[in-house]
Design an enzyme around this catalytic site. Structure first.
Site, PDB file in Angstrom:
ATOM      1  N   LYS A 115       0.299  -1.655   0.481  1.00  0.00           N
ATOM      2  CA  LYS A 115      -0.078  -0.222  -0.134  1.00  0.00           C
ATOM      3  C   LYS A 115       1.226   1.117   0.153  1.00  0.00           C
ATOM      4  CE  LYS A 115      -4.406  -1.955   0.397  1.00  0.00           C
ATOM      5  NZ  LYS A 115      -3.361  -3.354  -0.244  1.00  0.00           N
ATOM      6  N   ASP A 116      -0.099   1.847  -0.545  1.00  0.00           N
ATOM      7  CA  ASP A 116       0.990   3.891  -0.662  1.00  0.00           C
ATOM      8  C   ASP A 116       1.724   4.166   0.791  1.00  0.00           C
ATOM      9  OD1 ASP A 116      -0.110   5.380  -3.575  1.00  0.00           O
ATOM     10  OD2 ASP A 116      -0.833   3.817  -2.265  1.00  0.00           O
ATOM     11  N   LYS A 117       2.957   5.051   0.701  1.00  0.00           N
ATOM     12  CA  LYS A 117       3.567   5.321   1.719  1.00  0.00           C
ATOM     13  C   LYS A 117       2.517   6.660   2.119  1.00  0.00           C
ATOM     14  CE  LYS A 117       7.357   6.630   3.266  1.00  0.00           C
ATOM     15  NZ  LYS A 117       9.079   6.742   3.513  1.00  0.00           N
ATOM     16  N   GLN A 205       4.475   5.233  -7.792  1.00  0.00           N
ATOM     17  CA  GLN A 205       4.466   3.715  -6.944  1.00  0.00           C
ATOM     18  C   GLN A 205       5.696   3.145  -6.750  1.00  0.00           C
ATOM     19  OE1 GLN A 205       1.819   5.176  -7.661  1.00  0.00           O
ATOM     20  NE2 GLN A 205       0.052   4.824  -5.525  1.00  0.00           N
TER      21      GLN A 205
END
Length: 456
Positions: A115-117, A205
């Site tokens: 998942k996105d940072k 990403q």
């Protein structure tokens, strides 16, 4: 109608310093700047509305992601599942912190997807073989940086990569001149995308931002230049990083390994893993290919695999741009279709194929290039081969003989994805876009259609 960016339109929004192939301490000679095209080879829009512009991720909380699980824990069993909410952290960072604090191998940890940072995200993480009540309480009592445990539940099954249906997003777009008008345009775009599908571009990403080099590490691996692959990850300073990180990377490029390690800050966790292996090897003499292999193997396996995957993704985006320009929701003779189980569709007429596409029961594909990936037929196949030719590559290059476990057979991936439950709502501080998308697809591919600009 399809709208394609020319190279003239695509501003060089990011630059990557490439000093050629050399090992630390050697003279790199003259450097070359590579201009990176918007969203790295994502050059085609499928919606005609004027973009609303604006900005995202002004705060991490503006970008909310929630996993749509495919399997759920049942409350019994030897494994412990944790429904986490993390802020400003990668999934791998959280996994490594949990493993460290429990004093267990990270190999016992499982999750369905990264998942996105730069976001507020929710997802399941699973710890295998935690059978005792004491172990369960140990998990419940963990205090992980910027991570909340919303649920801790036992489960019989382990959680593996890919075991999710998709992700729900709530994203606030700020800095808009006309919030009401922007919300109306965004809703038009989203409704159109619900009918046609969204170009299945890999987002930033996948490649790293602001230091966009993950695919370049993969390129060096494909070229069997292990020293250069490691240099591009540990060295290769970027002006977009803080000064301390730049100094650490410069020290590596100058062959000062111990100085480089001493200069590395908290954000260079994986570089530290690699350079410690190199320092250990350097005590035995000059660094060899085996030393660089050991350094790469010190990384978590998902990160090791990410390098070649990122380069495949870079090429895939190029193929998608060209295939979308032929018609995102149209069957073209020679297309290879996959259904929603990602199985190739066989023995269908042209009209049947078009019907499956129109109903989102199947999608045309583009290749994630590899040693065994099949090409499409007709003009689609010619386009796919031309992408490889343009980069002076063949399918055999993806063997990565010096590190065969990082090589790839390749596969066919859908060139579009479905979006559902999409809406845009005006708020006091911007437009809130909400939508759900298939697993493995990127919300930024949706947002670039709404905003008509580079989206990170």
């Amino acid at each position: 109608e399809i709208y394609t960016l020319s190279l003239h339109d695509a501003l060089p929004i990011c630059q990557v310093w490439d000093c050629g192939s050399h090992s630390p301490g050697s003279n790199p000679g003259r450097g070359i700047y590579f201009s990176v095209i918007i969203m790295l080879n994502a050059n085609t829009y499928v919606t005609s509305q004027e973009g609303i512009g604006g900005t995202i991720r002004n705060k991490y909380e503006d970008f909310h992601v929630e996993e749509i699980p495919d399997v759920l824990p049942n409350g019994e069993g030897p494994n412990v599942w944790i429904w986490i909410e993390k802020l400003g952290r990668t999934t791998l960072d959280v996994v490594l912190d949990i493993a460290r604090d429990l004093h267990i191998s990270r190999k016992r940890m499982g999750f369905a997807g990264m998942k996105d940072k730069k976001a507020l995200t929710r997802q399941w993480i699973c710890i295998a073989n935690m059978e005792s009540e004491e172990q369960l309480k140990e998990v419940q009592n963990l205090n992980i940086y910027k991570t909340d445990f919303l649920k801790v539940v036992r489960g019989r099954k382990k959680l593996r990569m890919g075991q999710l249906k998709g992700n729900k997003f709530k994203i606030l777009i700020r800095d808009l001149d006309d919030i009401e008008g922007s919300a109306n345009i965004a809703n038009e775009v989203l409704k159109e995308l619900e009918l046609t599908g969204v170009p299945n571009y890999f987002g930033w990403q996948r490649f790293g931002k602001p230091r966009t080099n993950t695919h370049l590490v993969g390129k060096a691996l494909i070229e069997n230049d292990l020293a250069e692959a490691v240099r591009r990850y540990i060295g290769n300073p970027s002006e977009d990083e803080n000064e301390e990180n730049q100094k650490a990377r410069k020290a590596y490029d100058e062959g000062r390994l111990n100085d480089s390690l001493d200069l590395m800050g908290k954000g260079m966790r994986y570089e530290k893993m690699m350079i410690k292996e190199l320092i250990k090897s350097s005590k035995k003499g000059e660094l060899t290919d085996q030393a660089y292999i050991n350094a790469l193997h010190s990384l978590p396996k998902p990160l090791q695999r990410m390098f070649v995957h990122a380069y495949q993704s870079y090429l895939f985006n190029d193929a998608v741009s060209k295939r979308v320009a032929m018609g995102i929701n149209k069957y073209i003779e020679g297309d290879i279709l996959i259904d929603n189980e990602e199985k190739i569709v066989y023995d269908k007429t042209t009209s049947q194929c078009q019907d499956l596409i129109s109903k989102f029961e199947a999608n045309p594909t583009c290749p994630l290039y590899g040693t065994k990936v099949p090409f499409a037929g007709g003009k689609v196949g010619e386009m796919e081969k031309s992408v490889l030719n343009n980069y002076n590559l063949t399918k055999e290059d993806f063997k990565v003989p010096k590190m065969p476990r990082l090589g790839s057979h390749g596969l066919r991936r859908a060139m579009r994805f479905q979006i559902w439950d999409a809406s845009a709502t005006p708020k006091d501080n911007g437009v809130l876009c909400e939508f759900s998308i298939n697993k493995g697809s990127y919300a930024t591919a949706v947002l670039r259609e709404v905003m008509k600009k580079d989206v990170v």
